[in-house]
Design an enzyme around this catalytic site. Structure first.
Site, PDB file in Angstrom:
ATOM      1  N   CYS A 111       0.810  -1.227   0.000  1.00 57.11           N
ATOM      2  CA  CYS A 111       0.000   0.000   0.000  1.00 57.11           C
ATOM      3  C   CYS A 111       0.840   1.272   0.000  1.00 57.11           C
ATOM      4  O   CYS A 111       0.322   2.355  -0.290  1.00 57.11           O
ATOM      5  CB  CYS A 111      -0.958  -0.008   1.189  1.00 57.11           C
ATOM      6  SG  CYS A 111      -2.137  -1.376   1.171  1.00 57.11           S
ATOM      7  N   HIS A 252      -3.394   7.299   2.546  1.00 58.52           N
ATOM      8  CA  HIS A 252      -3.765   5.993   2.012  1.00 58.52           C
ATOM      9  C   HIS A 252      -5.146   5.643   2.548  1.00 58.52           C
ATOM     10  O   HIS A 252      -5.435   5.814   3.734  1.00 58.52           O
ATOM     11  CB  HIS A 252      -2.735   4.947   2.445  1.00 58.52           C
ATOM     12  CG  HIS A 252      -3.177   3.543   2.178  1.00 58.52           C
ATOM     13  ND1 HIS A 252      -3.648   3.142   0.957  1.00 58.52           N
ATOM     14  CD2 HIS A 252      -3.235   2.453   2.996  1.00 58.52           C
ATOM     15  CE1 HIS A 252      -3.964   1.850   1.017  1.00 58.52           C
ATOM     16  NE2 HIS A 252      -3.734   1.425   2.245  1.00 58.52           N
ATOM     17  N   ASN A 282     -10.092  -0.122  -0.081  1.00 63.65           N
ATOM     18  CA  ASN A 282      -8.633  -0.032  -0.079  1.00 63.65           C
ATOM     19  C   ASN A 282      -8.117  -0.520  -1.425  1.00 63.65           C
ATOM     20  O   ASN A 282      -8.194  -1.708  -1.735  1.00 63.65           O
ATOM     21  CB  ASN A 282      -8.077  -0.891   1.067  1.00 63.65           C
ATOM     22  CG  ASN A 282      -6.558  -0.811   1.176  1.00 63.65           C
ATOM     23  OD1 ASN A 282      -5.882  -0.332   0.273  1.00 63.65           O
ATOM     24  ND2 ASN A 282      -6.023  -1.304   2.280  1.00 63.65           N
TER      25      ASN A 282
END
Length: 325
Positions: A111, A252, A282
């Protein structure tokens, strides 16, 4: 000479899957997912929407926004944990589709991948190796999820975002008038002994494993808020900037509770934090450029503003980037 943000682009798959639709196939509910994550839907790639396909669409949008021809691109850095092939690099599939020159490679930092890729591109521009770089985050996490594990499959979605960086030494206009535009600094970290709290169980070199994402959510949450707050303060300290001077925090997009926790620690009102996790879920390395693209397209992010981006992912990896747009 700095790396300036010349263009921003994004691509989201055609298919939207809501929490209620997921609840038809696994033991979950819209209320359960929203309460724990803030997510209400996600985009899921269809067969033709590969990592390369989505990355290409996002890159084309960034080039169009910048008014730059693909033949001017010197390098393509594509951050992904879900490449279409072990090799060639997905970045080179994108290069071929765009008709770009130069060179390209993939970067894997989960990520945090987009921040890592942004840092690599910035460094190459600063030393004069390249002048124009496409930085892309493209992910198809739907293809590495165990769709029977409600603890992970509800959290992720697919998509791609891209930025075009160009060498420049311009001063900003608008709210940042007279201050240097571009990437002011990037800050990268990793702690390999925490790799077992978020990982994919298998790969090309381990065909005996199922290749599904595995996560200890409680441990990831425990590390996320603290590490990301620290790396934000690191970027501010490196540039002599106060928290109050941040125009936008673009974090994020992993979990709304994590995002809200970081905002509280930094003393930033929700009105200055870009949130897309409720609609995108996500999207790993794609989440920051997707969020950046949305806030730019709707007019929230404007030239001259100070943008702070940060992420944490499997590895563990984490990092931040401070940019004067």
């Amino acid at each position: 000479m700095r790396a300036t943000l010349a263009g921003i682009g994004a691509y989201l798959p055609e298919t939207v899957v809501t929490n209620d639709e997921l609840a038809k196939t696994i033991d979950t509910s819209d209320a359960w997912i929203r309460e724990r994550t803030g997510i209400r839907q996600r985009y899921i790639a269809q067969r033709h929407e590969t990592c390369a396909y989505m990355g290409t669409q996002a890159a084309r949008a960034a080039l169009a926004d910048a008014g730059v021809d693909a033949r001017e691109v010197d390098a393509i850095i594509l951050a992904t944990s879900t490449p279409d092939q072990a090799f060639p690099a997905t970045a080179l599939r994108v290069q071929a589709e765009l008709g770009a020159g130069g060179f390209g490679f993939d970067l894997s930092a989960a990520c945090s991948g987009f921040i890592y890729a942004l840092s690599m591109a910035d460094a190459m521009i600063r030393v004069g190796q390249v002048r124009t770089v496409l930085v892309i985050g493209s992910e198809v996490y739907s293809r590495i999820l165990n769709w029977r594990d409600r603890g992970t499959c509800v959290l992720f979605g697919d998509g791609a975002g891209a930025v075009l960086l160009r060498a420049g030494a311009e001063m900003a206009e608008g709210s940042g008038a007279g201050k240097p535009r571009g990437i002011l600094s990037t800050h990268l970290h990793a702690q390999g002994n925490l790799g077992d709290i978020l990982y994919v169980d298998g790969a090309v070199g381990r065909p005996d494993k199922p290749g599904h994402l595995v996560m200890n959510g409680r441990e990831v949450f425990r590390h996320a808020v603290g590490r990301m707050t620290e790396v934000v303060d690191e970027a501010l300290a490196a540039n002599g900037v106060s928290r109050a001077e941040i125009d936008w925090l673009v974090p994020h997009q992993a979990n709304l509770r994590i995002i809200e926790g970081i905002g509280r620690k930094l003393g930033l009102p929700a009105s200055r934090v870009v949130v897309t996790v409720d609609r995108h879920a996500n999207t790993s390395a794609a989440s920051i450029p997707l969020a950046l693209a949305e806030a730019y397209a709707d007019g929230r992010i404007r030239r001259g503003q100070l943008i702070l981006m940060e992420a944490l992912g499997g590895g563990l990896t984490w990092g931040s980037a401070l940019v004067r747009f």
